[in-house]
Design an enzyme around this catalytic site. Structure first.
Site, PDB file in Angstrom:
ATOM      1  N   LYS A  27     -15.118 -38.697 -36.835  1.00 27.76           N
ATOM      2  CA  LYS A  27     -14.054 -39.689 -36.668  1.00 27.76           C
ATOM      3  C   LYS A  27     -14.648 -41.100 -36.578  1.00 27.76           C
ATOM      4  CE  LYS A  27     -10.641 -38.136 -34.185  1.00 27.76           C
ATOM      5  NZ  LYS A  27     -10.194 -37.616 -32.876  1.00 27.76           N
ATOM      6  N   ARG A  99     -10.773 -41.429 -27.797  1.00 28.58           N
ATOM      7  CA  ARG A  99     -10.679 -40.292 -28.725  1.00 28.58           C
ATOM      8  C   ARG A  99     -12.007 -39.549 -28.841  1.00 28.58           C
ATOM      9  NH1 ARG A  99      -8.500 -42.894 -34.188  1.00 28.58           N
ATOM     10  NH2 ARG A  99      -7.684 -40.784 -34.513  1.00 28.58           N
ATOM     11  N   GLY A 108      -7.619 -31.066 -33.116  1.00 25.04           N
ATOM     12  CA  GLY A 108      -6.822 -30.715 -31.949  1.00 25.04           C
ATOM     13  C   GLY A 108      -7.568 -29.933 -30.878  1.00 25.04           C
ATOM     14  N   MET A 110     -10.229 -31.012 -29.003  1.00 30.22           N
ATOM     15  CA  MET A 110     -10.679 -31.777 -27.848  1.00 30.22           C
ATOM     16  C   MET A 110      -9.617 -32.828 -27.532  1.00 30.22           C
ATOM     17  SD  MET A 110     -14.711 -31.931 -28.558  1.00 30.22           S
ATOM     18  CE  MET A 110     -14.501 -32.606 -30.171  1.00 30.22           C
ATOM     19  N   ARG A 345     -10.665 -38.028 -43.086  1.00 29.20           N
ATOM     20  CA  ARG A 345     -11.729 -37.022 -43.157  1.00 29.20           C
ATOM     21  C   ARG A 345     -11.465 -36.164 -44.377  1.00 29.20           C
ATOM     22  NH1 ARG A 345      -9.238 -34.215 -37.922  1.00 29.20           N
ATOM     23  NH2 ARG A 345      -7.365 -33.394 -38.862  1.00 29.20           N
ATOM     24  N   HIS A 463       0.321 -28.031 -35.586  1.00 29.52           N
ATOM     25  CA  HIS A 463      -0.798 -27.178 -35.188  1.00 29.52           C
ATOM     26  C   HIS A 463      -0.732 -25.820 -35.891  1.00 29.52           C
ATOM     27  CE1 HIS A 463      -2.890 -24.301 -32.513  1.00 29.52           C
ATOM     28  NE2 HIS A 463      -3.773 -25.277 -32.452  1.00 29.52           N
ATOM     29  N   ARG A 581     -21.189   6.537 -56.299  1.00 30.98           N
ATOM     30  CA  ARG A 581     -21.539   7.652 -55.404  1.00 30.98           C
ATOM     31  C   ARG A 581     -20.884   8.916 -55.934  1.00 30.98           C
ATOM     32  NH1 ARG A 581     -20.164   3.317 -51.890  1.00 30.98           N
ATOM     33  NH2 ARG A 581     -21.839   2.785 -50.438  1.00 30.98           N
ATOM     34  N   ARG A 637     -25.568   7.492 -59.002  1.00 35.87           N
ATOM     35  CA  ARG A 637     -26.522   8.069 -58.050  1.00 35.87           C
ATOM     36  C   ARG A 637     -26.251   9.558 -57.905  1.00 35.87           C
ATOM     37  NH1 ARG A 637     -26.552   6.105 -51.897  1.00 35.87           N
ATOM     38  NH2 ARG A 637     -24.610   7.288 -51.860  1.00 35.87           N
ATOM     39  N   GLU A 765     -35.414   3.071 -50.076  1.00 35.44           N
ATOM     40  CA  GLU A 765     -34.677   2.952 -48.824  1.00 35.44           C
ATOM     41  C   GLU A 765     -35.493   3.366 -47.605  1.00 35.44           C
ATOM     42  OE1 GLU A 765     -30.969   5.085 -49.390  1.00 35.44           O
ATOM     43  OE2 GLU A 765     -31.900   6.482 -50.775  1.00 35.44           O
ATOM     44  N   SER A 784     -33.429   0.344 -56.913  1.00 25.52           N
ATOM     45  CA  SER A 784     -32.261  -0.199 -56.228  1.00 25.52           C
ATOM     46  C   SER A 784     -32.507  -0.043 -54.733  1.00 25.52           C
ATOM     47  CB  SER A 784     -31.004   0.551 -56.652  1.00 25.52           C
ATOM     48  OG  SER A 784     -29.901   0.073 -55.912  1.00 25.52           O
ATOM     49  N   GLY A 786     -31.576   0.473 -51.196  1.00 21.78           N
ATOM     50  CA  GLY A 786     -30.474   0.940 -50.360  1.00 21.78           C
ATOM     51  C   GLY A 786     -30.687   0.323 -48.992  1.00 21.78           C
ATOM     52  N   THR A 787     -30.137  -0.888 -48.809  1.00 21.72           N
ATOM     53  CA  THR A 787     -30.522  -1.657 -47.625  1.00 21.72           C
ATOM     54  C   THR A 787     -29.896  -1.138 -46.335  1.00 21.72           C
ATOM     55  OG1 THR A 787     -28.854  -3.271 -48.251  1.00 21.72           O
ATOM     56  CG2 THR A 787     -31.137  -3.767 -48.825  1.00 21.72           C
ATOM     57  N   ASN A 788     -28.875  -0.290 -46.428  1.00 28.37           N
ATOM     58  CA  ASN A 788     -28.368   0.311 -45.183  1.00 28.37           C
ATOM     59  C   ASN A 788     -29.438   1.226 -44.604  1.00 28.37           C
ATOM     60  OD1 ASN A 788     -25.978  -0.940 -45.791  1.00 28.37           O
ATOM     61  ND2 ASN A 788     -25.014   0.906 -46.591  1.00 28.37           N
ATOM     62  N   ASP A 789     -29.917   2.157 -45.433  1.00 24.72           N
ATOM     63  CA  ASP A 789     -30.964   3.064 -44.952  1.00 24.72           C
ATOM     64  C   ASP A 789     -32.278   2.336 -44.710  1.00 24.72           C
ATOM     65  OD1 ASP A 789     -29.991   5.635 -44.453  1.00 24.72           O
ATOM     66  OD2 ASP A 789     -29.781   6.043 -46.603  1.00 24.72           O
ATOM     67  N   CYS A 851     -27.927  -2.267 -53.330  1.00 23.26           N
ATOM     68  CA  CYS A 851     -26.607  -1.641 -53.369  1.00 23.26           C
ATOM     69  C   CYS A 851     -26.102  -1.328 -51.966  1.00 23.26           C
ATOM     70  CB  CYS A 851     -26.633  -0.387 -54.228  1.00 23.26           C
ATOM     71  SG  CYS A 851     -27.741   0.890 -53.608  1.00 23.26           S
ATOM     72  N   TYR A 871     -30.065  -8.328 -59.403  1.00 26.68           N
ATOM     73  CA  TYR A 871     -28.628  -8.236 -59.121  1.00 26.68           C
ATOM     74  C   TYR A 871     -28.373  -7.814 -57.688  1.00 26.68           C
ATOM     75  CZ  TYR A 871     -29.066  -3.129 -59.435  1.00 26.68           C
ATOM     76  OH  TYR A 871     -29.427  -1.834 -59.218  1.00 26.68           O
TER      77      TYR A 871
HETATM   78  P1  ADP Z   1      -7.318 -35.345 -32.918  1.00 26.29           P
HETATM   79  O1  ADP Z   1      -8.797 -35.323 -33.036  1.00 26.29           O
HETATM   80  O2  ADP Z   1      -6.774 -34.240 -32.112  1.00 26.29           O
HETATM   81  O3  ADP Z   1      -6.657 -35.515 -34.243  1.00 26.29           O
HETATM   82  P2  ADP Z   1      -6.954 -38.137 -32.447  1.00 26.29           P
HETATM   83  O4  ADP Z   1      -8.062 -38.825 -31.757  1.00 26.29           O
HETATM   84  O5  ADP Z   1      -6.915 -38.300 -33.912  1.00 26.29           O
HETATM   85  O6  ADP Z   1      -6.950 -36.626 -32.041  1.00 26.29           O
HETATM   86  O7  ADP Z   1      -5.630 -38.691 -31.793  1.00 26.29           O
HETATM   87  C1  ADP Z   1      -4.390 -38.051 -31.898  1.00 26.29           C
HETATM   88  C2  ADP Z   1      -3.328 -39.013 -32.364  1.00 26.29           C
HETATM   89  O8  ADP Z   1      -3.273 -40.171 -31.580  1.00 26.29           O
HETATM   90  C3  ADP Z   1      -3.581 -39.434 -33.761  1.00 26.29           C
HETATM   91  O9  ADP Z   1      -2.673 -38.756 -34.582  1.00 26.29           O
HETATM   92  C4  ADP Z   1      -3.330 -40.900 -33.809  1.00 26.29           C
HETATM   93  O10 ADP Z   1      -2.238 -41.171 -34.641  1.00 26.29           O
HETATM   94  C5  ADP Z   1      -3.007 -41.306 -32.393  1.00 26.29           C
HETATM   95  N1  ADP Z   1      -3.885 -42.408 -32.032  1.00 26.29           N
HETATM   96  C6  ADP Z   1      -5.181 -42.335 -31.718  1.00 26.29           C
HETATM   97  N2  ADP Z   1      -5.708 -43.557 -31.514  1.00 26.29           N
HETATM   98  C7  ADP Z   1      -4.703 -44.445 -31.715  1.00 26.29           C
HETATM   99  C8  ADP Z   1      -4.608 -45.863 -31.687  1.00 26.29           C
HETATM  100  N3  ADP Z   1      -5.654 -46.625 -31.423  1.00 26.29           N
HETATM  101  N4  ADP Z   1      -3.415 -46.415 -31.949  1.00 26.29           N
HETATM  102  C9  ADP Z   1      -2.349 -45.638 -32.235  1.00 26.29           C
HETATM  103  N5  ADP Z   1      -2.362 -44.310 -32.287  1.00 26.29           N
HETATM  104  C10 ADP Z   1      -3.528 -43.708 -32.031  1.00 26.29           C
HETATM  105 MG    MG Z   2     -29.239   5.883 -48.566  1.00 25.86          MG
HETATM  106 MG    MG Z   3      -6.687 -36.911 -35.499  1.00 25.50          MG
END
Ligand code: ADP
Ligand code: MG
Ligand code: MG
Length: 895
Positions: A27, A99, A108, A110, A345, A463, A581, A637, A765, A784, A786-789, A851, A871
């Site tokens: 981020k 953040r 979502g 952390m 991202r 989510h 087999r 085999r 094997e 071939s 036979g990596t299990n055995d 195999c 292979y």
């Molecule tokens: P996550 O990693 O769970 O996506 P974010 O850090 O992206 O969490 O934050 C969650 C939401 O909070 C984001 O969708 C964003 O729109 C809002 N947010 C975060 N920072 C700001 C900011 N500086 N101004 C307005 N909205 C924010």
């Molecule tokens: Mg065998």
């Molecule tokens: Mg986000």
């Protein structure tokens, strides 16, 4: 110079960029990249505290390294100057968000805190300054709620109860309908409740708030849902070492009708189609979209309502894709008609979307074929081979409701209403559909086991939708026709359902059915076919030098398949069959009876007579496979398991039934049974050892193979049949069996006037076979592994018993991987290398493959490539993934 812990971004410049993900987190690094030239996008200013601090924080027992506070103070100052507002200013306060962000995105997982800096005084200043008291009080109540919950651990429900009661009293349904006075009442009640819960007043000092929030973000790295997420997604804590903390100026999507917040994908993350996809909520803060509390409008509505904003965000979409050469997941906020970018991202995507985007981006000349092949994880291909509803059953089914098609695939199962129920039912062997209002990170375990997820609120970026796509689980969301009527009841499109009732959902169409619809598997076609053909090209063109110095060209994927699976192997693009087999062919009646009669025979003549009855039937099986494979390699085999597997007589009832079936006395059965009963059948009288005692068994099989091939040849069919001898420990076994087989083949040729030749090869094997591979190679046309055995005998771990201790080994890191899942490079890999070196010293182009089960595992496939195998052979279902994994091994080793 002291270590630098804090990095600035904003105002068209930044101290970092996307290459600094390991330090700034995804981020922070991307915010910096977006802020600075050449992109110079509108990003609110801020600073990022590095991931190093997170590591230090845990090393020091949850304390910050010396000097951090001074550095943060300096950067806060810079932020205040840049933005023109001060944190805690009573008339015009700067508000910030705090953040999280690891080097790999964990959406979502952390915690984030918004609107930080508000207190009883500055809320009034904000109200006056913005001339919008409703907005100010809404921001304050959100802040108390988030800070109270995330930083101070006050139960989320306690806040929700207060909101609900105020809403009920005011007679309103939506949060947006609450008046300033309502919000003031909520704030007062929140603070009262907070004091009761925590025994102190809600903190009014913005510095205290900020450090509390920073601590909460670092603390969230080790919260349970983050730990589970890393485990489920194989995120290695030695590589992804912690979270960074970004503190940045707030912009507000909740200032009225010309404000709002949105999440956008530059291409459809569910199907991969190249169209812009965004969801937007007017008069809301970011969290509202992601939490799925309200169902957002889609991009076409934004285009109508705020065309300039739509244009601007569309342009940014194009610029970001052009810059990152990948699909972007973006978060943005509009404050009174002005657009701000808050995150971007590389977007998560389903398997089908990953393949489609990879193929499209090659066509658009955005990426190369090699880059495209590295974009898709082999396991993601499973999602394209997802079950679909049986077409006929689907035709007669009537949908009860229809909503957002958030994650493709068809699912059918019993309704459950909580993640815990889902887990419990799954343990009991039931298939379930998780039906919820919305999902939260606490539901992960239940979502993981469900056949499908259905939610009544939330959009494509809720989510439920994001997580389901990541897991490849079908998901339909935002289905307002789903109404919860009680703890264990729901109506769907007006029809009542209880927990345990069956429903079916189609995540590709968004339809929900109140009945069982059977599901069928899919096949390789369209974009996937194109994509995998590139993988084949890369493998076919590959050239490498093995550790022993030999040059090997090409790297094939074959399948382990018998007659019933051969069509599937062919459809999935197997270059041949690496292991057919033959024992399974004996388990079918009437072959089983003849074979059992053969086993209990006392004389060679009797044995031969019974085998003769089986011969034409096996010939038919072999012929079928040869025909199906259209000239591709078919490696057969000869009989491998111990004979006792065919004589079930451990109870008197079983013995009596078998005696009756075979027309002999129970005494005969019992006597044979005790003769065959071995202490350790895996190391007992099996494989080629049987052929040393009873040559007629393999002779019959070879004759069936030769006759089937002759039949195919007479019909003008192509064939490439190879004979494989299992369990070889010394060249002398192979020498003798080979001579016998060649005599049989010569007889068939003579009788039928053909001149068939077969490659005859050895399985490797056991360690002794690897150690004497030079001797064995004198009599083998191929090896071939036979990596299990081979794993079993190299480790001395019984395949049937190791489950008792493997978990302890893995938990205590005595072993880092289950050696039966991922080929052990240090031990078993050395055995393979030894056989490669010794075998090819005798025959320079000796054909080598594996195999065992490992043939479908990407890491093992890469090792096989490195060791110079020609292979890998795996189960038909894994063939598409192995075709890709093999190509990735080639591309990575060429880098
Ligand atoms: P996550 O990693 O769970 O996506 P974010 O850090 O992206 O969490 O934050 C969650 C939401 O909070 C984001 O969708 C964003 O729109 C809002 N947010 C975060 N920072 C700001 C900011 N500086 N101004 C307005 N909205 C924010
Ligand atoms: Mg065998
Ligand atoms: Mg986000």
């Amino acid at each position: 110079m002291a270590t630098k812990y804090v990095y600035f971004f904003g105002n068209g410049d930044a101290e970092g960029d996307e290459s600094m993900r390991p330090i700034l987190g995804g981020k922070g690094a991307n915010l910096a990249q977006m802020a600075k030239a050449p992109l110079s996008l509108p990003v609110p200013p801020g600073f990022t505290i590095s991931i190093d601090v997170c590591q230090e924080y845990y090393k020091l027992g949850k304390k910050y390294p010396a000097g951090l506070d001074a550095e943060v103070a300096k950067y806060l100052n810079k932020l205040e100057t840049t933005f023109g507002k001060k944190l805690g200013d009573e008339n015009d306060p700067l508000l910030v968000s705090v953040r999280s962000g690891a080097a790999e995105s964990m959406p979502g997982m952390m915690d984030t805190i918004l609107n930080l800096g508000l207190n009883d005084k500055s809320v009034v200043g904000l109200a006056n300054k913005t001339n919008n008291p409703r907005f100010a009080w809404d921001a304050y109540r959100r802040f108390i709620q988030m800070y109270g919950n995330v930083a101070m651990g006050v139960d989320h429900d306690k806040f929700e109860e207060i909101i609900s009661s105020v809403k009920a009293k005011a007679g309103v349904k939506e949060d947006t309908e609450l008046t300033t006075e309502n919000l003031q009442e909520i704030v007062a009640k929140y603070k009262e409740m907070y004091k009761k819960e925590k025994g102190e007043d809600f903190p009014q000092d913005p510095q205290v708030q900020m450090w509390g929030a920073i601590g909460a973000v670092f603390g969230s790295w080790m919260n349970e849902r983050a730990i589970i997420y890393r485990k489920l997604n194989n995120i290695d804590e030695n590589v992804i070492k912690g979270t960074a903390v970004t503190v940045m100026a707030m912009v507000f999507g909740n200032m009225g009708e010309t404000s709002g917040t949105g999440v956008a994908f530059s291409r459809d993350p569910s199907t991969g189609e190249n169209h812009f996809m965004a969801e937007y909520l007017i008069n809301a803060q970011g969290e509202d979209v992601v939490a799925g509390i309200r169902t957002p409008m889609d991009i076409s509505a934004l285009e109508k309502q705020q065309p300039e904003i739509f244009k601007e965000i569309s342009t940014i979409r194009d610029r970001l894709e052009a810059h990152y050469h990948d699909m972007q997941d973006m978060e943005f906020t509009v404050q009174e008609g002005k657009l701000f970018m808050l995150q971007c991202r590389n977007g998560k995507r389903t398997g089908p979307a990953a393949v489609k985007m990879a193929v499209d981006m090659v066509a658009e000349k955005m990426i190369t074929k090699e880059e495209a092949l590295l974009r898709v994880k082999p396991d993601q291909l499973d999602q394209l081979l997802h079950p679909q509803f049986e077409a006929k059953a689907l035709k007669s089914a009537k949908p009860l409701a229809s909503a957002l098609n958030a994650s493709p695939g068809a699912g059918c199962g019993e309704i459950v209403f909580t993640a815990d129920e889902a887990v419990a039912e799954d343990k009991a062997g039931k298939k379930v559909i998780l039906v919820r209002k919305e999902t939260s990170p606490d539901d992960i375990a239940g979502m993981y086991v469900a056949q499908g997820i259905l939610t009544s609120t939330g959009g494509r970026t809720s989510h439920a939708a994001v997580v389901a796509r990541g897991m490849g689980t079908p998901c339909v969301c935002g289905c307002s026709d789903v109404v919860f009527t009680g703890k264990d009841t729901v109506t769907i499109g007006g029809k009542e359902f209880k927990k345990g009732d069956y429903i079916s959902i189609d995540g590709s169409t968004g339809k929900v059915y109140g009945e069982v619809i059977p599901v069928t598997p899919a096949s390789v076609s369209g974009d996937l076919e194109t994509f995998l053909s590139w993988a084949d090209e890369v493998r076919n063109a590959s050239v490498r030098t093995t550790p022993s110095g030999k040059t090997v060209k090409g790297f094939d994927v074959l399948a382990n398949a018998e007659q019933n699976e051969a069509p599937q192997a062919f459809r999935f693009g197997a270059a041949g069959i690496g292991l057919c087999r033959t024992e399974h062919m004996f388990f079918e009646e009437p072959k089983l009876t003849s074979f059992q009669k053969m086993i209990i025979s006392d004389t060679t003549e009797e044995r031969k007579a019974n085998l003769a009855a089986i011969l034409p039937l096996q010939q038919k099986d072999f012929y079928g496979i040869i025909k199906t494979m259209e000239g591709r390699a078919v490696t057969i085999r000869l009989l491998d398991p111990p004979l006792n597997e065919f004589v079930q007589a451990e109870t008197p009832e079983l013995a009596a039934a078998l005696a009756k079936k075979l027309g002999v006395s129970v005494e005969v059965i019992n006597k044979k049974y005790s003769e065959l009963n071995e202490h350790n059948p895996m190391l007992g009288h099996r494989g080629c050892r049987l052929a040393i005692t009873y040559p007629e068994i393999y002779e019959t099989q070879v004759e069936a193979i030769a006759r089937a091939t002759a039949q195919a040849e007479k019909e003008g069919l192509k064939h490439d049949v190879r004979i494989m001898i299992p369990n070889v420990t010394t060249f002398a076994e192979l020498k003798q069996i080979r001579a016998q087989a060649e005599a049989v083949i010569a007889n068939v040729n003579k009788e039928l006037g053909t001149s068939l030749k077969f490659q005859i090869g050895s399985m490797i094997e056991f360690p002794r076979a690897a150690a004497t591979a030079n001797q064995i190679a004198e009599y083998a046309d191929f090896f071939s592994f036979g990596t299990n055995d081979l794993t079993q005998t190299t480790f001395g771990f019984s395949r049937d018993d190791y489950s008792k201790f493997i978990d302890s080994y893995l938990d205590q890191k005595v072993l880092l991987q289950d050696p039966f899942k991922t080929l052990d490079e240090d031990g078993v890999g050395v055995m393979i290398g030894l056989a490669e070196e010794k075998g090819r010293a005798v025959k320079a182009d000796l054909h080598l493959g594996i195999c065992g089960e490992h043939g479908g595992d990407p890491a093992s496939i890469a090792l096989c490539y490195k060791l110079g195998l020609n292979y890998v052979s795996c189960s038909p279902f894994r063939v598409p993934a192995a075709r890709l994994a093999g190509a990735q091994a080639v591309i990575k080793s060429n880098k």
